[in-house]
Design a protein around this motif. Sequence first.
Motif, mmCIF file in Angstrom:
data_model
loop_
_atom_site.group_PDB
_atom_site.id
_atom_site.type_symbol
_atom_site.label_atom_id
_atom_site.label_comp_id
_atom_site.label_asym_id
_atom_site.label_seq_id
_atom_site.Cartn_x
_atom_site.Cartn_y
_atom_site.Cartn_z
ATOM 1 N N TYR A 1 0.818 -1.214 0.000
ATOM 2 C CA TYR A 1 0.000 0.000 0.000
ATOM 3 C C TYR A 1 0.852 1.264 0.000
ATOM 4 C CZ TYR A 1 -4.824 -1.405 -0.091
ATOM 5 O OH TYR A 1 -6.041 -1.841 -0.531
ATOM 6 N N GLU A 2 2.037 1.205 0.632
ATOM 7 C CA GLU A 2 2.930 2.374 0.589
ATOM 8 C C GLU A 2 3.309 2.699 -0.852
ATOM 9 O OE1 GLU A 2 4.900 1.766 5.029
ATOM 10 O OE2 GLU A 2 6.078 1.278 3.241
ATOM 11 N N GLY A 3 3.591 1.645 -1.622
ATOM 12 C CA GLY A 3 3.917 1.850 -3.034
ATOM 13 C C GLY A 3 2.725 2.396 -3.809
ATOM 14 N N ILE A 4 1.547 1.853 -3.534
ATOM 15 C CA ILE A 4 0.322 2.325 -4.191
ATOM 16 C C ILE A 4 0.112 3.808 -3.886
ATOM 17 C CG2 ILE A 4 -2.215 2.179 -4.081
ATOM 18 C CD1 ILE A 4 -1.834 -0.905 -3.670
ATOM 19 N N LEU A 5 0.261 4.162 -2.619
ATOM 20 C CA LEU A 5 -0.024 5.544 -2.213
ATOM 21 C C LEU A 5 1.049 6.516 -2.700
ATOM 22 C CD1 LEU A 5 -1.467 4.789 1.317
ATOM 23 C CD2 LEU A 5 -2.713 5.552 -0.719
ATOM 24 N N LEU A 6 2.301 6.029 -2.799
ATOM 25 C CA LEU A 6 3.367 6.876 -3.336
ATOM 26 C C LEU A 6 3.060 7.255 -4.789
ATOM 27 C CD1 LEU A 6 6.160 8.139 -2.840
ATOM 28 C CD2 LEU A 6 7.177 6.018 -3.716
ATOM 29 N N ALA A 7 2.661 6.268 -5.581
ATOM 30 C CA ALA A 7 2.321 6.553 -6.984
ATOM 31 C C ALA A 7 1.080 7.445 -7.062
ATOM 32 C CB ALA A 7 2.100 5.247 -7.744
ATOM 33 N N CYS A 8 0.126 7.213 -6.171
ATOM 34 C CA CYS A 8 -1.083 8.055 -6.151
ATOM 35 C C CYS A 8 -0.708 9.514 -5.925
ATOM 36 C CB CYS A 8 -2.050 7.596 -5.053
ATOM 37 S SG CYS A 8 -2.997 6.130 -5.492
ATOM 38 N N ARG A 9 0.191 9.750 -4.962
ATOM 39 C CA ARG A 9 0.604 11.126 -4.694
ATOM 40 C C ARG A 9 1.312 11.718 -5.908
ATOM 41 N NH1 ARG A 9 1.542 9.148 0.440
ATOM 42 N NH2 ARG A 9 3.727 8.679 0.057
ATOM 43 N N LYS A 10 2.242 10.960 -6.456
ATOM 44 C CA LYS A 10 3.041 11.490 -7.564
ATOM 45 C C LYS A 10 2.170 11.832 -8.773
ATOM 46 C CE LYS A 10 6.993 11.036 -10.437
ATOM 47 N NZ LYS A 10 8.347 10.611 -10.576
ATOM 48 N N TYR A 11 1.154 11.006 -9.033
ATOM 49 C CA TYR A 11 0.321 11.219 -10.232
ATOM 50 C C TYR A 11 -1.007 11.876 -9.888
ATOM 51 C CZ TYR A 11 3.822 8.775 -12.889
ATOM 52 O OH TYR A 11 4.996 8.439 -13.509
ATOM 53 N N ASN A 12 -1.119 12.339 -8.644
ATOM 54 C CA ASN A 12 -2.282 13.129 -8.258
ATOM 55 C C ASN A 12 -3.598 12.356 -8.417
ATOM 56 O OD1 ASN A 12 -3.185 15.524 -7.204
ATOM 57 N ND2 ASN A 12 -3.577 16.435 -9.203
ATOM 58 N N VAL A 13 -3.580 11.140 -7.913
ATOM 59 C CA VAL A 13 -4.714 10.235 -8.036
ATOM 60 C C VAL A 13 -5.180 9.876 -6.627
ATOM 61 C CG1 VAL A 13 -5.284 7.855 -8.685
ATOM 62 C CG2 VAL A 13 -4.020 9.307 -10.271
ATOM 63 N N ASP A 14 -6.485 9.766 -6.422
ATOM 64 C CA ASP A 14 -7.001 9.357 -5.112
ATOM 65 C C ASP A 14 -7.254 7.854 -5.069
ATOM 66 O OD1 ASP A 14 -7.101 11.866 -3.854
ATOM 67 O OD2 ASP A 14 -8.991 12.358 -4.846
ATOM 68 N N LEU A 15 -6.794 7.203 -4.011
ATOM 69 C CA LEU A 15 -7.217 5.826 -3.756
ATOM 70 C C LEU A 15 -8.643 5.923 -3.210
ATOM 71 C CD1 LEU A 15 -6.612 2.784 -3.502
ATOM 72 C CD2 LEU A 15 -5.740 3.233 -1.220
ATOM 73 N N ALA A 16 -9.603 5.425 -3.972
ATOM 74 C CA ALA A 16 -11.002 5.755 -3.671
ATOM 75 C C ALA A 16 -11.849 4.538 -3.348
ATOM 76 C CB ALA A 16 -11.617 6.513 -4.845
ATOM 77 N N GLY A 17 -11.234 3.377 -3.189
ATOM 78 C CA GLY A 17 -12.057 2.227 -2.832
ATOM 79 C C GLY A 17 -11.364 0.937 -3.147
ATOM 80 N N GLY A 18 -12.106 -0.155 -2.971
ATOM 81 C CA GLY A 18 -11.528 -1.442 -3.286
ATOM 82 C C GLY A 18 -12.185 -2.562 -2.530
ATOM 83 N N ASP A 19 -11.556 -3.704 -2.601
ATOM 84 C CA ASP A 19 -12.082 -4.914 -1.996
ATOM 85 C C ASP A 19 -10.873 -5.667 -1.449
ATOM 86 O OD1 ASP A 19 -13.859 -6.904 -1.295
ATOM 87 O OD2 ASP A 19 -13.898 -7.831 -3.275
ATOM 88 N N ILE A 20 -11.088 -6.471 -0.419
ATOM 89 C CA ILE A 20 -9.978 -7.243 0.132
ATOM 90 C C ILE A 20 -10.538 -8.595 0.542
ATOM 91 C CG2 ILE A 20 -10.196 -6.335 2.481
ATOM 92 C CD1 ILE A 20 -7.082 -6.125 2.450
ATOM 93 N N THR A 21 -9.819 -9.640 0.217
ATOM 94 C CA THR A 21 -10.337 -10.975 0.487
ATOM 95 C C THR A 21 -9.179 -11.937 0.675
ATOM 96 O OG1 THR A 21 -11.762 -12.722 -0.348
ATOM 97 C CG2 THR A 21 -10.507 -11.527 -1.979
ATOM 98 N N SER A 22 -9.458 -13.102 1.220
ATOM 99 C CA SER A 22 -8.404 -14.099 1.343
ATOM 100 C C SER A 22 -8.266 -14.841 0.020
ATOM 101 C CB SER A 22 -8.722 -15.065 2.478
ATOM 102 O OG SER A 22 -10.034 -15.549 2.364
ATOM 103 N N SER A 23 -7.135 -15.473 -0.152
ATOM 104 C CA SER A 23 -6.824 -16.193 -1.381
ATOM 105 C C SER A 23 -6.160 -17.505 -1.004
ATOM 106 C CB SER A 23 -5.886 -15.318 -2.223
ATOM 107 O OG SER A 23 -4.923 -16.091 -2.885
#
Lengths: 347, 347
Positions: free
Chosen positions: A116-138
């Motif tokens: 998630y740190e990597g996801i959020l770093l790219a979000c900041r750099k490209y000015n994108v909001d993490l706006a939702g999602g889903d999480i489940t076991s695999s």
Amino acid sequence: MSNSENSQTPIGNFGKFGLLDHLTRNVSIKNKGTVKGIGDDSAVIDTSGELSLVSTDLLLEGIHFNLIYTPLRHLGYKTVIRAISDIYAMNGVPGQILIGLGLSSKFSVEKVTELYEGILLACRKYNVDLAGGDITSSLTGLTLSVTATGTVEREKLGNRDGAGPNDLICVTGNFGAAFMGLQILERERKLFSRDSGFKPDFAGFEYIIERQLKPEFPANVVRHLKEADIRPTAMIDVSDGLASDLIHVCRLSGTGCRIWYEKIPIDLETSKAAEEFQMDPATPALNGGEDFELLFTVPVDYADKIRDIPGVSLIGHMTNADLGYKLINEEGSEITLKAQGWEMSEG
Amino acid sequence: MSNSENSQTPIGNFGKFGLLDHLTRNVSIKNKGTVKGIGDDSAVIDTSGELSLVSTDLLLEGIHFNLIYTPLRHLGYKTVIRAISDIYAMNGVPGQILIGLGLSSKFSVEKVTELYEGILLACRKYNVDLAGGDITSSLTGLTLSVTATGTVEREKLGNRDGAGPNDLICVTGNFGAAFMGLQILERERKLFSRDSGFKPDFAGFEYIIERQLKPEFPANVVRHLKEADIRPTAMIDVSDGLASDLIHVCRLSGTGCRIWYEKIPIDLETSKAAEEFQMDPATPALNGGEDFELLFTVPVDYADKIRDIPGVSLIGHMTNADLGYKLINEEGSEITLKAQGWEMSEG
């Protein structure tokens, strides 16, 4: 892979909502279009009258990435780049991403946090909001789905099918780097798996390895095109390989194409790595994939304007369809371009 | 599972674009908001000034479905229901879905086609366009990601956090059916795995099995609410279990709740199945999940208007937060409701 192999927290310690809360507790909304982000049934986006763009990708461990040499931070970053490149390719501006995550029990909370740190770093750099999602076991490994949304002014929407004969073929950056970076990583992994005392050596290949593990997207070129008031006749992000994506545009536009080998931008590290693998550098450049560059076509009168945009190369032009898809090599011979086949792996 | 085990076509016979073309060759765009569907970098949606809604779900073989007893057509259908229920839960109207598909080599083209038939059947029924997606190979089994998009008028946006004390708690349909359907399917599967001559018997449980395998969403209730000009103060789709989703709304709204056991709608087949498993029917009804019903709250003066809407039950009311989350049982005793924990499976 992780800096903190000690004291890992099992994912089961959190409930579903607890884990999502934990991972997204520092997420703040930046774009005014993001009316609601994480924490409701769906994201709510105000497109302010512009067209809404939506794209989705699926990334599976063992197919799209190998965690032996892929730091989870980089994987998160690359996942965002992959998603937003589809929005840029419509001449749009990405605004939000949603992440679906399937986790096997081998992933600790710390490891997922790195992702998630990597996801959020790219979000900041490209000015994108993490706006939702889903999480489940695999049952097996890591599954990532990513949906990107964005907007585009109605009259600026990019197409894949609007190129005409004689239009110039323009590309950003350089090609084949991510593919050759992967070959180097795979070579060292194989040597390491035979001899655990082996020290992987990536010296001299830092750039192409970064292109594989933590790529960027030439978002500034999309901005330059807008500022120069150039609306490409066709546009695609190069992710399946330059030849394949170019042919895709040709087919949809009903054109042929001619590109010059010597004009295809190839980084020195890419050529050097290709040489070590006894490959012609044209092979990764044309068929490697994962370049995350932009290919677009413009009418021929835009040649001077295009030359003014940093990081853009003219590699050829469109032709009538009956002339086919041709590469002109250094000796001046015509070689027919082929879209690389897509192979299903065994499983 | 499939009607056509003979003469199956390996997926490798198609290229990536070929397989997508094959699966989506009969897809036509129905909604005028779908400017571009399949075949470009992203879907293009015209929200005509309304707010845009986006939601994503991830479904993994062995976690979310067992292909031993899940026909692929039904799985495709249910995937769409799961996705659009998140859009309805925002008081919105779903317009488009995008499907990401990870396929191992055990899936033939015929089997994937069955999956798509189910997807497209649900799309037609709920007036949704299949507008894009991704397809890739997988090492293990079937991975499905689904993104739903929709629109909602700005002033009608549903919330989870707007319920006030004394608001009425309303639900559609009935609860626990999908969960008990799954128990019946699992019981017969286990018997079959011990004795392959065993004939699974589902007589008397057709309805709850259908609720598990091929659920519907009460889209008509959303329409009725609009026609009756009722804007719920809070709204959620019940997919994690009635207790869990109700508590979720309470937490976000800063309220408590009181619901009456005898008012919770439970189908006769659900009760009968619960009896066979020596369970109190309240357990699947409160904690079963996958109900795909709607829970919403309205101010108390709407009681009469709500009673006029077919398929809606009043099960209780919100309270001040300090009164907690309570179920009143048939003897009039108060029982504290608990959100079911979420467990990561081993893998």
